[in-house]
Design a protein around this motif. Structure first.
Motif, mmCIF file in Angstrom:
data_model
loop_
_atom_site.group_PDB
_atom_site.id
_atom_site.type_symbol
_atom_site.label_atom_id
_atom_site.label_comp_id
_atom_site.label_asym_id
_atom_site.label_seq_id
_atom_site.Cartn_x
_atom_site.Cartn_y
_atom_site.Cartn_z
ATOM 1 N N CYS A 124 0.918 -1.460 0.084
ATOM 2 C CA CYS A 124 0.170 0.209 -0.187
ATOM 3 C C CYS A 124 0.801 1.425 -0.274
ATOM 4 O O CYS A 124 2.352 1.416 1.295
ATOM 5 C CB CYS A 124 -0.788 0.283 0.728
ATOM 6 S SG CYS A 124 -1.787 1.109 1.608
ATOM 7 N N GLY A 125 0.701 2.174 -1.177
ATOM 8 C CA GLY A 125 1.008 3.499 -0.971
ATOM 9 C C GLY A 125 0.197 4.468 0.047
ATOM 10 O O GLY A 125 -1.007 4.800 -0.445
ATOM 11 N N ARG A 126 0.913 5.129 0.756
ATOM 12 C CA ARG A 126 0.550 5.807 1.487
ATOM 13 C C ARG A 126 0.577 7.620 1.478
ATOM 14 O O ARG A 126 1.848 8.101 0.845
ATOM 15 C CB ARG A 126 0.618 5.742 3.185
ATOM 16 C CG ARG A 126 0.336 7.489 3.730
ATOM 17 C CD ARG A 126 0.229 6.868 5.798
ATOM 18 N NE ARG A 126 -0.298 7.701 6.089
ATOM 19 C CZ ARG A 126 -0.379 7.630 7.925
ATOM 20 N NH1 ARG A 126 -0.239 6.475 7.807
ATOM 21 N NH2 ARG A 126 -1.247 8.336 8.165
ATOM 22 N N PHE A 127 -0.174 8.200 0.326
ATOM 23 C CA PHE A 127 -0.068 9.859 0.292
ATOM 24 C C PHE A 127 -0.716 9.878 1.617
ATOM 25 O O PHE A 127 -1.312 10.612 1.894
ATOM 26 C CB PHE A 127 -0.636 10.007 -1.221
ATOM 27 C CG PHE A 127 -0.218 9.354 -1.837
ATOM 28 C CD1 PHE A 127 0.685 9.827 -3.286
ATOM 29 C CD2 PHE A 127 -0.208 8.236 -2.374
ATOM 30 C CE1 PHE A 127 0.966 8.903 -4.217
ATOM 31 C CE2 PHE A 127 -0.097 7.628 -2.921
ATOM 32 C CZ PHE A 127 0.310 7.861 -4.916
ATOM 33 N N HIS A 128 0.652 10.725 2.129
ATOM 34 C CA HIS A 128 0.502 11.725 3.433
ATOM 35 C C HIS A 128 0.320 12.416 3.736
ATOM 36 O O HIS A 128 0.743 13.219 3.050
ATOM 37 C CB HIS A 128 2.014 11.378 4.204
ATOM 38 C CG HIS A 128 1.804 11.438 5.446
ATOM 39 N ND1 HIS A 128 1.219 10.527 6.489
ATOM 40 C CD2 HIS A 128 2.340 12.302 6.842
ATOM 41 C CE1 HIS A 128 1.517 10.885 7.699
ATOM 42 N NE2 HIS A 128 1.595 11.619 7.527
ATOM 43 N N ASP A 129 -0.789 13.442 4.774
ATOM 44 C CA ASP A 129 -0.954 14.403 5.043
ATOM 45 C C ASP A 129 -1.587 14.877 3.828
ATOM 46 O O ASP A 129 -0.600 16.946 4.617
ATOM 47 C CB ASP A 129 -0.340 14.968 6.109
ATOM 48 C CG ASP A 129 -0.737 15.981 6.806
ATOM 49 O OD1 ASP A 129 -1.811 16.242 6.608
ATOM 50 O OD2 ASP A 129 -0.012 16.536 7.274
#
Length: 162
Positions: free
Chosen positions: A37-42
């Motif tokens: 899973c890629g997290r595109f953060h904040d």
């Protein structure tokens, strides 16, 4: 005098004065969940003021069609508001700069079906406008004790076209 507003694609630079574009583009900030899973953060500047808290609601809006008649915009002076589509359909985003407490010339953006938005606190904007069914959205906005809605009705409606 009625004005025609031409749609433009929703891009982060064009939308920056009004809010944040929420999308998973480019390389993710983190890889999580066992590398799957890629997290595109904040990605959003959420702002609920000193007396507010974040709330998550689900909206089910009726689809509209182009050309679209823009009669009214609103803003939320006490907090930001994020719209996250629960579908892969483009939707219409209308915003206007503030012009001394009133909305200035509106702009119309079309999402690509995989974008959400976060409107900054106090941004004049049109109502939720899906262009296809379903019109389901998760909405993150301010829950609090003070009024958080101002509406402005135009003397003459605008028309949004492709």
């Amino acid at each position: 005098m009625p004005q025609t507003i031409r749609l433009q694609p929703l891009t982060a630079p064009a939308f920056a004065p009004f809010g944040d574009v929420l999308e998973a583009r480019g390389a993710p900030d983190k890889i999580i969940n066992q590398g799957l899973c890629g997290r595109f953060h904040d990605r959003a500047a959420l702002d609920f003021g000193p007396e507010g808290r974040a709330g998550i609601s689900v909206f089910n809006a009726e689809p509209r069609a182009l050309p679209y008649r823009l009669e009214m915009v609103e803003r939320h002076p006490e907090g930001s508001q994020a719209f996250l589509p629960l579908h892969q359909q483009p939707f219409l985003v209308i915003v206007a700069p503030d012009a001394g407490g009133r909305p200035g010339q509106p702009l119309a953006f079309l999402t690509d079906g995989a974008q959400g938005i976060n409107l900054h606190r106090g941004t004049w904007h049109g109502v939720l406008t899906p262009l296809a069914a379903p019109g389901l959205f998760a909405v993150v906005d301010r829950i609090g004790p003070t009024p958080n809605l101002q509406e402005h009705w135009f003397d003459t409606a605008h028309t949004v076209t492709e």
